[in-house]
Design an enzyme around this catalytic site. Structure first.
Site, mmCIF file in Angstrom:
data_model
loop_
_atom_site.group_PDB
_atom_site.id
_atom_site.type_symbol
_atom_site.label_atom_id
_atom_site.label_comp_id
_atom_site.label_asym_id
_atom_site.label_seq_id
_atom_site.Cartn_x
_atom_site.Cartn_y
_atom_site.Cartn_z
ATOM 1 N N GLU A 50 0.988 -0.542 -4.936
ATOM 2 C CA GLU A 50 -0.133 0.373 -5.145
ATOM 3 C C GLU A 50 0.379 1.800 -5.216
ATOM 4 O OE1 GLU A 50 -3.596 2.933 -3.580
ATOM 5 O OE2 GLU A 50 -1.663 2.540 -2.626
ATOM 6 N N HIS A 57 -0.865 10.541 -2.905
ATOM 7 C CA HIS A 57 -2.204 10.106 -2.488
ATOM 8 C C HIS A 57 -3.179 11.278 -2.348
ATOM 9 C CE1 HIS A 57 -5.396 9.131 0.427
ATOM 10 N NE2 HIS A 57 -5.413 7.969 -0.214
ATOM 11 N N HIS A 77 0.823 -1.207 0.000
ATOM 12 C CA HIS A 77 0.000 0.000 0.000
ATOM 13 C C HIS A 77 0.860 1.260 0.000
ATOM 14 C CE1 HIS A 77 -2.822 2.833 2.297
ATOM 15 N NE2 HIS A 77 -3.397 2.643 1.126
ATOM 16 N N ASP A 100 -0.834 6.031 -6.320
ATOM 17 C CA ASP A 100 -1.921 6.978 -6.532
ATOM 18 C C ASP A 100 -1.468 7.996 -7.570
ATOM 19 O OD1 ASP A 100 -3.730 6.199 -4.142
ATOM 20 O OD2 ASP A 100 -1.756 6.462 -3.239
#
Length: 287
Positions: A76, A91, A49, A78
């Site tokens: 992951e 993010h 994450h 963003d």
């Protein structure tokens, strides 16, 4: 844990992971062992994450390099768009929490963003870390995959990005076909028009919404809310030949929940604690 102790621990973890080879090196024996055990069983994939903010600042090249050493299945990220149309990894919609800047990301050109540190709250070791571009992440990952038999793919959270430049960059680095894409149904539909074979992963908070999303999006996977998950729901989704991802974050990021995920038979756990997941699942499988 206070920030000084957290940073000290982070420094030690990174040293353990990276010092053996300046480029990438050999993975620690523990990681190799855990991955071997998991691969021999009904393997659960692991998604890191935002990299791992326990090790290094989230969504930075430093944390991505560290979790590559852990041989994760997905990283992951963003993706957002700057004022001058560049794709960057951050993010939040604003710079305030994780950088030395302030205000909306979309109001700044890339050159201005590159003057900032993306390590707000971390010690001096990371202060030169910048907000990375998608190009920089793509280059890092493509280079890793070219030199390692076990590939790591991208889990792309489409925060604020048009599909055309996203597809163009990922195609350039050979990452498009194996990436999974998370976002609103509208964003995923727009992406599907540009890249019809892209692996879409809409969110799923309850089983009642599943049929409509399957009809509309033909998803590769669902990112299922952990509280909504059950062994029965996983079975229903798998019956449709769709994979199940779930975020085990914050107060769900616990060994008891990893074991439950394995029992349910989900395909990918997203976590902030990669090594803890490995240890839990490998121990469970060898008993």
């Amino acid at each position: 844990m206070n920030r000084a102790l957290k940073n000290l621990r982070s420094s030690f973890i990174i040293w353990c992971l990276i010092v053996q080879n300046a480029a990438y090196g050999q993975s620690p024996d523990s990681v190799a062992y855990y991955r071997t055990v998991l691969a021999a069983q009904n393997k659960i994939g692991i998604s890191a994450h935002r990299g791992s903010s326990e090790i290094a600042p989230e969504n930075t090249l430093a944390t991505f390099r560290a979790v590559l050493q852990m041989q994760v299945d997905y990283i992951e990220i963003d993706v957002r768009t700057t004022k001058d149309g560049q794709l960057v990894i951050l993010h939040d919609g604003t710079l305030n929490r994780t950088t030395t800047g302030a205000g909306p990301v979309k109001d700044q050109a890339l050159a201005e963003l590159k003057k900032l540190s993306a390590a707000k709250g971390y010690d001096n070791q990371f202060q030169k870390e910048q907000i990375p571009t998608l190009d920089e992440v793509g280059e890092l990952l493509a280079d890793w995959n070219a030199h390692h038999p076990s590939k790591t793919n991208l889990y792309v959270d489409c925060k604020d990005v048009a599909p055309e430049p996203l597809v163009e960059i990922l195609t350039k680095y050979g990452l498009l076909n194996d990436a999974v894409f998370y976002g609103s149904d509208e964003k995923l539909l727009a992406l599907q028009k540009v890249a019809p074979t892209a692996k879409l992963m809409p969110g799923l908070k309850n089983a009642d919404a599943m049929a409509d999303k399957i009809s509309k999006l033909h998803p590769y996977a669902f990112d299922v809310s952990w509280p909504a998950l059950s062994e029965s729901l996983v079975g229903q989704i798998h019956h449709q030949k769709i994979k199940v991802f779930s975020d085990l974050l914050d107060f769900y990021d616990l060994p008891s929940q990893y074991a439950k995920a394995a029992q349910f038979g989900i395909d990918v756990i997203q976590t902030d604690h990669v090594l803890k997941v490995y240890r839990t699942l490998a121990t469970k499988m060898v008993k």
